[in-house]
Design a protein around this motif. Sequence first.
Motif, PDB file in Angstrom:
ATOM      1  N   LEU A  31       7.524  -5.339   4.687  1.00 13.86           N
ATOM      2  CA  LEU A  31       6.323  -5.390   5.521  1.00 13.86           C
ATOM      3  C   LEU A  31       5.799  -3.993   5.828  1.00 13.86           C
ATOM      4  CD1 LEU A  31       4.285  -6.942   7.232  1.00 13.86           C
ATOM      5  CD2 LEU A  31       5.951  -6.904   9.125  1.00 13.86           C
ATOM      6  N   THR A  32       6.710  -3.068   6.103  1.00 12.80           N
ATOM      7  CA  THR A  32       6.293  -1.681   6.358  1.00 12.80           C
ATOM      8  C   THR A  32       5.566  -1.113   5.147  1.00 12.80           C
ATOM      9  OG1 THR A  32       8.115  -1.297   7.883  1.00 12.80           O
ATOM     10  CG2 THR A  32       7.121   0.642   6.873  1.00 12.80           C
ATOM     11  N   GLN A  80      -1.231  -1.154   1.776  1.00 10.43           N
ATOM     12  CA  GLN A  80      -2.291  -2.168   1.755  1.00 10.43           C
ATOM     13  C   GLN A  80      -2.274  -2.949   0.443  1.00 10.43           C
ATOM     14  OE1 GLN A  80      -6.042  -0.301   2.804  1.00 10.43           O
ATOM     15  NE2 GLN A  80      -5.286   0.329   4.805  1.00 10.43           N
ATOM     16  N   SER A 135       0.505  -5.776  -1.888  1.00 14.65           N
ATOM     17  CA  SER A 135       1.721  -6.574  -1.832  1.00 14.65           C
ATOM     18  C   SER A 135       2.880  -5.797  -2.458  1.00 14.65           C
ATOM     19  CB  SER A 135       1.516  -7.890  -2.579  1.00 14.65           C
ATOM     20  OG  SER A 135       1.201  -7.646  -3.946  1.00 14.65           O
ATOM     21  N   THR A 194       2.155  -2.769   4.536  1.00 15.24           N
ATOM     22  CA  THR A 194       1.158  -2.338   5.516  1.00 15.24           C
ATOM     23  C   THR A 194       0.627  -0.953   5.188  1.00 15.24           C
ATOM     24  OG1 THR A 194       2.251  -3.657   7.232  1.00 15.24           O
ATOM     25  CG2 THR A 194       0.741  -1.935   7.964  1.00 15.24           C
TER      26      THR A 194
END
Length: 401
Positions: free
Chosen positions: A48-49, A55, A57, A52
């Motif tokens: 997830l970090t 930007q 996958s 994010t």
Amino acid sequence: MAANHIALYVTGGIAAYKAASLVRLFVKAGHTVRVVMTQHATEFITPLTMATLSQQSVALDNFAPPKPGEVSHIALADWTDVAVAYPATANFIAKIAQGFADDMASTTWLATTAPKIIFPAMNSHMLHQPATQRNLDQLSTDGVAVAPTGSGFLAEGYAGDGRLLEPSEAQGFTDYVVSRRQGLLQDQHVLITAGGTKEAIDPVRNLTNRSSGKMGYALAQATLAAGANVTLISTTGQQPPFGITYIPVQDARQMQAALTERYAASDVVIMAAAVADWRPTSVAQEKVKKQPGQTTWHLDLVRNPDIIAGLGAQKSHQFLVGFAAETQDLIANAEKKMAAKHVDMLVANDVSKAGVGFGADDNAVVLLRPGTPPQYIVKAPKREIATQIVTAIGRFLQANY
């Protein structure tokens, strides 16, 4: 370097947390980043970090449902312009050196034909094992760029080799590797000066000017990105990016000596330094003390050598670029200097204007060449100005040499 698709492979070592900062640096530089993580890497930093920050996958599972008509690892490999493994553990190095492909990371790496760079990170004992060294040698033989490791305090609590390069260093190494492959100044030997010279008065004082060296350093980065072999002669003391040969000097005569030693082997010489025209006739060995009642101090000066005029007179094959910092009659004064110094291109700027020139982050310049109209470059960050100057040099050389 130009914007690229960067596949960033994060493997399972304690240094994996640094990959987050590298993603940010790559994105800030204009690149599109896709992160590929090993399962062990997720124990140190979360997908997830990375998703994010990038930007995009994160590629993690070989058996995740693919898009219709797509083979996931092949599609990502084909998308890649540059593959970067940061950090690369001993295990991952061993796998890719031997061609193993048993997870998303190793499978995608094996399918990638783009330039590849690894940044080893491990305990010093693991790094110096013969097996690890054989694997690193094999990767180098296969055309993979192997970054050096740092030395210092390790996670195990003692000092040694094997530290992962810091994110900014990794970005510089990546730029360097990619720039070696193509560019307007590919394999040209470029010599650049930067900063204001410092002429000693006594052990604590000197005569200097307001030049920060920012323009010269930006030109060094731009020429490196254009594929050149770059030597930077500078008074600032700041280390340049990875891949640039750095020669520290202080005064005009030291700069002249460094240039003279390297001039014959250079293809392009860019004189971005602000060289003092005058120096004290003598240098006091002790600090000059003010005397009771003294209100003036007369300092005798002598002319410094005209470095660029000397280089212009000695030219054989070199493309010589000069700079003119003016406060009035910019074009007229710059054209006189261009003719008098026998330079092939002159970069002129009006340093009386606010926000440009000495010490500023931005600049606005005019490029002059004999027999051609001036080329105006509007105000922009110095790194962008440098890129436009280098592009003009490269295009002229390709058309005329």
